[in-house]
Design a protein around this motif. Structure first.
Motif, PDB file in Angstrom:
ATOM      1  N   PHE A   1       0.811  -1.210   0.000  1.00  0.00           N
ATOM      2  CA  PHE A   1       0.000   0.000   0.000  1.00  0.00           C
ATOM      3  C   PHE A   1       0.856   1.278   0.000  1.00  0.00           C
ATOM      4  O   PHE A   1       0.320   2.365   0.187  1.00  0.00           O
ATOM      5  N   LEU A   2       2.152   1.145  -0.203  1.00  0.00           N
ATOM      6  CA  LEU A   2       3.047   2.296  -0.209  1.00  0.00           C
ATOM      7  C   LEU A   2       3.586   2.545  -1.610  1.00  0.00           C
ATOM      8  O   LEU A   2       3.943   1.599  -2.328  1.00  0.00           O
ATOM      9  N   CYS A   3       3.662   3.816  -1.992  1.00  0.00           N
ATOM     10  CA  CYS A   3       4.272   4.152  -3.278  1.00  0.00           C
ATOM     11  C   CYS A   3       5.771   3.894  -3.248  1.00  0.00           C
ATOM     12  O   CYS A   3       6.387   3.613  -4.286  1.00  0.00           O
ATOM     13  N   VAL A   4       6.363   4.018  -2.057  1.00  0.00           N
ATOM     14  CA  VAL A   4       7.788   3.692  -1.884  1.00  0.00           C
ATOM     15  C   VAL A   4       7.860   2.599  -0.818  1.00  0.00           C
ATOM     16  O   VAL A   4       7.991   2.882   0.385  1.00  0.00           O
TER      17      VAL A   4
ATOM     18  N   MET B   1       0.905   7.081  -0.241  1.00  0.00           N
ATOM     19  CA  MET B   1       0.343   5.734  -0.229  1.00  0.00           C
ATOM     20  C   MET B   1      -0.571   5.558  -1.431  1.00  0.00           C
ATOM     21  O   MET B   1      -0.992   6.541  -2.067  1.00  0.00           O
ATOM     22  N   LYS B   2      -0.882   4.294  -1.751  1.00  0.00           N
ATOM     23  CA  LYS B   2      -1.727   4.040  -2.917  1.00  0.00           C
ATOM     24  C   LYS B   2      -2.919   3.191  -2.525  1.00  0.00           C
ATOM     25  O   LYS B   2      -2.838   2.286  -1.689  1.00  0.00           O
TER      26      LYS B   2
ATOM     27  N   PHE C   1      -2.421   8.948  -2.496  1.00  0.00           N
ATOM     28  CA  PHE C   1      -2.811  10.005  -1.558  1.00  0.00           C
ATOM     29  C   PHE C   1      -1.692  10.164  -0.537  1.00  0.00           C
ATOM     30  O   PHE C   1      -0.854   9.273  -0.351  1.00  0.00           O
ATOM     31  N   PHE C   2      -1.684  11.323   0.122  1.00  0.00           N
ATOM     32  CA  PHE C   2      -0.668  11.606   1.136  1.00  0.00           C
ATOM     33  C   PHE C   2      -1.255  11.328   2.516  1.00  0.00           C
ATOM     34  O   PHE C   2      -2.405  11.662   2.803  1.00  0.00           O
TER      35      PHE C   2
ATOM     36  N   THR D   1      -4.175  14.564   2.266  1.00  0.00           N
ATOM     37  CA  THR D   1      -4.040  15.006   0.877  1.00  0.00           C
ATOM     38  C   THR D   1      -4.526  16.433   0.665  1.00  0.00           C
ATOM     39  O   THR D   1      -3.819  17.242   0.037  1.00  0.00           O
ATOM     40  N   PRO D   2      -5.727  16.802   1.181  1.00  0.00           N
ATOM     41  CA  PRO D   2      -6.152  18.207   0.984  1.00  0.00           C
ATOM     42  C   PRO D   2      -5.161  19.195   1.584  1.00  0.00           C
ATOM     43  O   PRO D   2      -4.858  20.223   0.977  1.00  0.00           O
TER      44      PRO D   2
END
Length: 575
Positions: free
Chosen positions: A228-231, A254-255, A262-263, A289-290
């Motif tokens: 679930f992590l982009c990295v 994260m994805k 999203f952050f 994210t916002p």
């Protein structure tokens, strides 16, 4: 009822009958509701004669065993009358030795009545165990939650009931805490996930599923958090930190299950076992994210704003330099350019703005070979707006030169024009205080008009006294810019050689001490008297230093402007 034990059932271990007495029954007991109303009768009432005393029943070994049981042990006859208890029972119920004997056990258990015992006896006849959850009442009227096991006991040729009572207060508290914690996790707005030491997911709450757009449990069950992590390598950094019992926090990209990113603000703590050893990790995930998007926009705005602020600050610095340049700081003697021994007036000033651009200013103008005009003003506010008002007032002073010899008429016309100019600024009243004075060096007469400025002081050095100038029309008429038809009167007073005239703005007189006192009280005049014979420069410096000390902070909340005029000598009409 026969005292012979019932025939054993086919199953020697039997089964367990559970009886739960609800907390509502405890509330009824606390309100004093009759016990018979607390429970509906479920069987016939069995009446048992009063028991015989059972002294040392079961022998020494039995008594030794009874007294060493960890739980409270209560032995009753089949009618519920207590025949013996152990030490723990006395401790649990706060009873003295022998106090509970012959009392009914039903009086110790909240929410019970006579129908309970037949129910228990019938269950025991069927070779069943009875386990109760109830609240017990101590002899002092307090309560505690208990787990009670009831068994049949044959003692002294008669059947009895044994009640083993365990205080489960701590267990109840722990269960409540666990229940509360689980409810909090399930309803938390942050996603919570618990993993093993390697990152394998073991628990998650609904918010976690919502963040990652997961609708089916198999999509997360048994997965690695790295999925679930982009990295994904970030998990290794977290493991290194929490593996030694530490905590980690930071922002991760994260994805979701649908591939979108999203952050998240993530906090991670080690999950410890009862021995304090790490067995996994607890992640708290909050979608930011916002806020992240807004932060990126703010950073772009901040760069632009920084550039604009730098330009604005440069403009303010130029405006401040121009403001100071217009102050006639080099006008120190009258007539202008007179040699030290020939000067009729010696003039000193001190200007101390509280910001880059102040709202205080003064002006000195020569009206004739024997008249000089002094103007001091305090414009509302600071910054660019105050600078614009100051520039406007300076222009008006120049236009009103034909009235310069009459202070009252001068301020009256200045106010009328000032009010007309500034009355259309969105309904905001922009006012200024001002004082205008003319000194005639032939006669020593000081003519003065005041528009809400602090009244000047005159230091009569030859007489070793100081006085505050008495003004006409109440001393401090309305400020400029408030009433367009306001009229200002001229006051006169005679100055003598060696006198000193002090003009000042309220930035000095309204300095406040830590106790809330104002400097314009006795402290101001005490300082003037202490420096009555000091040169003008030394007097102004002393006032400024003393006011800073009085404030307790060493700073001024408002601009400070001081103007001192010493009468060196008076000229005669023929001179």
């Amino acid at each position: 009822m026969s005292n012979d034990p019932p025939e054993p059932s086919a199953n020697p271990l039997g089964t367990t009958m559970r009886i739960d007495l609800s907390p509502e029954m405890l509330e009824e007991a606390r309100r004093g509701k009759p016990r018979s109303e607390g429970r509906r009768r479920t069987g016939p009432i069995i009446t048992i004669p009063k028991p015989r005393a059972v002294a040392a029943a079961g022998g020494v070994d039995f008594q030794q065993l009874l007294q060493n049981i960890y739980d409270a042990a209560i032995i009753t006859d089949l009618g519920g009358a207590i025949v013996m208890v152990n030490v723990r029972a006395n401790q649990f119920f706060l009873a003295a030795p022998g106090q509970l004997t012959h009392e009914s056990v039903l009086g110790l258990i909240c929410g019970t009545d006579e129908s309970l015992l037949p129910t228990i006896i019938e269950a025991l006849k069927a070779n069943r165990f009875v386990l109760m959850q109830a609240f017990c009442q101590r002899t002092d009227g307090t309560y505690f939650p208990a787990e009670i096991s009831v068994n049949r006991l044959h003692l002294g040729a008669a059947d009895h009931l044994s009640f083993f009572v365990r205080d489960i207060t701590l267990r109840k508290e722990q269960e409540d805490r666990l229940r509360t914690g689980h409810t909090a996790l399930q309803n938390a707005s942050s996603g919570v996930v618990i993993t093993g030491l390697g990152g394998q997911i073991e628990y998650w709450n609904p918010a976690f599923l919502s963040y990652f757009a997961i609708t089916e449990v198999p999509e997360v069950e048994g997965h690695d958090l790295r999925d679930f992590l982009c990295v994904p390598e970030t998990v290794d950094e977290v493991i290194d930190t929490t593996g030694s019992g530490g905590t980690w926090s930071g922002e991760l990209e994260m994805k979701r299950a649908n591939g979108s990113a999203f952050f998240a603000q993530v906090s991670v703590a080690a999950n410890l076992n009862t021995d304090g050893e790490p067995v996994g990790m607890v992640f708290s995930v909050l979608d930011v994210t916002p806020q992240k998007r807004a932060q990126q926009q703010l950073q772009a705005y901040a760069t632009e704003l920084h550039e604009r602020n730098a330009q604005m600050q440069e403009d303010l610095n130029i405006a401040s330099e121009l403001h100071r340049a217009f102050l006639p700081a080099d006008f120190q003697v009258f007539p202008p350019g007179a040699a030290p021994g020939e000067a009729q007036l010696r003039i000193r000033n001190l200007y101390f703005p509280s910001g880059t651009i102040g709202g205080d200013f003064f002006d000195i103008r020569v009206l004739s070979d024997h008249e000089v005009a002094l103007f001091i003003s305090d414009v509302m506010g600071h910054g660019i707006r105050a600078a614009l008002v100051v520039a406007t007032v300076r222009g008006l002073i120049e236009q009103l030169r034909p009235l310069a010899g009459d202070p009252g008429a001068f301020l009256t016309q200045l106010n009328a024009t000032y009010t007309t100019i500034f009355k259309h600024l969105g309904g905001t009243v922009i006012f200024s205080t001002a004082l205008y004075a003319v000194i005639d060096t032939r006669t020593g007469v000081l003519r003065c008009a005041n528009a809400s400025q602090p009244r000047p002081y005159i230091l009569r050095r030859a007489e070793s006294r100081c006085e505050q100038l008495s003004m006409s029309a109440g001393g401090r008429p309305t400020a400029l810019g408030i009433l367009p038809d306001a009229r200002y009167a001229t006051s006169e007073v005679r100055l003598a050689p060696d006198d000193l005239l002090l003009l000042y703005t309220d930035g000095l007189s309204e300095v406040e001490s830590p106790d809330g006192d104002l400097y314009e009280g006795r402290r101001f005049e005490q300082t003037l008297r202490a420096h009555l014979h000091s040169p003008a420069d030394a007097l102004l410096d002393a006032l400024l230093a003393d006011a800073k000390t009085f404030s307790g902070s060493g700073i001024f909340e408002d601009d400070v402007c001081l103007l001192a005029v010493e009468v060196a000598r008076l000229s005669s009409p023929s001179s």
